[in-house]
Design a protein around this motif. Sequence first.
Motif: not given
Length: 88
Positions: A71-75, A20-22, A4-5
């Motif tokens: 949260v949107d597109n791993d951001k 980050a992973n989470g 994640l960004d």
Amino acid sequence: MAPLDVQLVAADRLVWEGEANGVSARTTEGELGILPGHAPLLSVLVDGEVRIDPADGQRRVAKIDGGFVSVDNDKVTVVAETVDASDF
């Protein structure tokens, strides 16, 4: 899966930014866990903790006073009025 960004933002400054992973936090609907591939989301946060598991390190915890998470597109963007980030 790509990490994640993540951005953790206080009203007056950028507190932390990185991969980050989470991420987890408490919303008005309950505890929220965000991992790569999470569906788009906008939610209100309650006073409490935001926990970030950086891709290259140990878990970081910040105390926040409310705010919201997007949260949107791993951001992932967490915005709070105040952030106590002594772990950062």
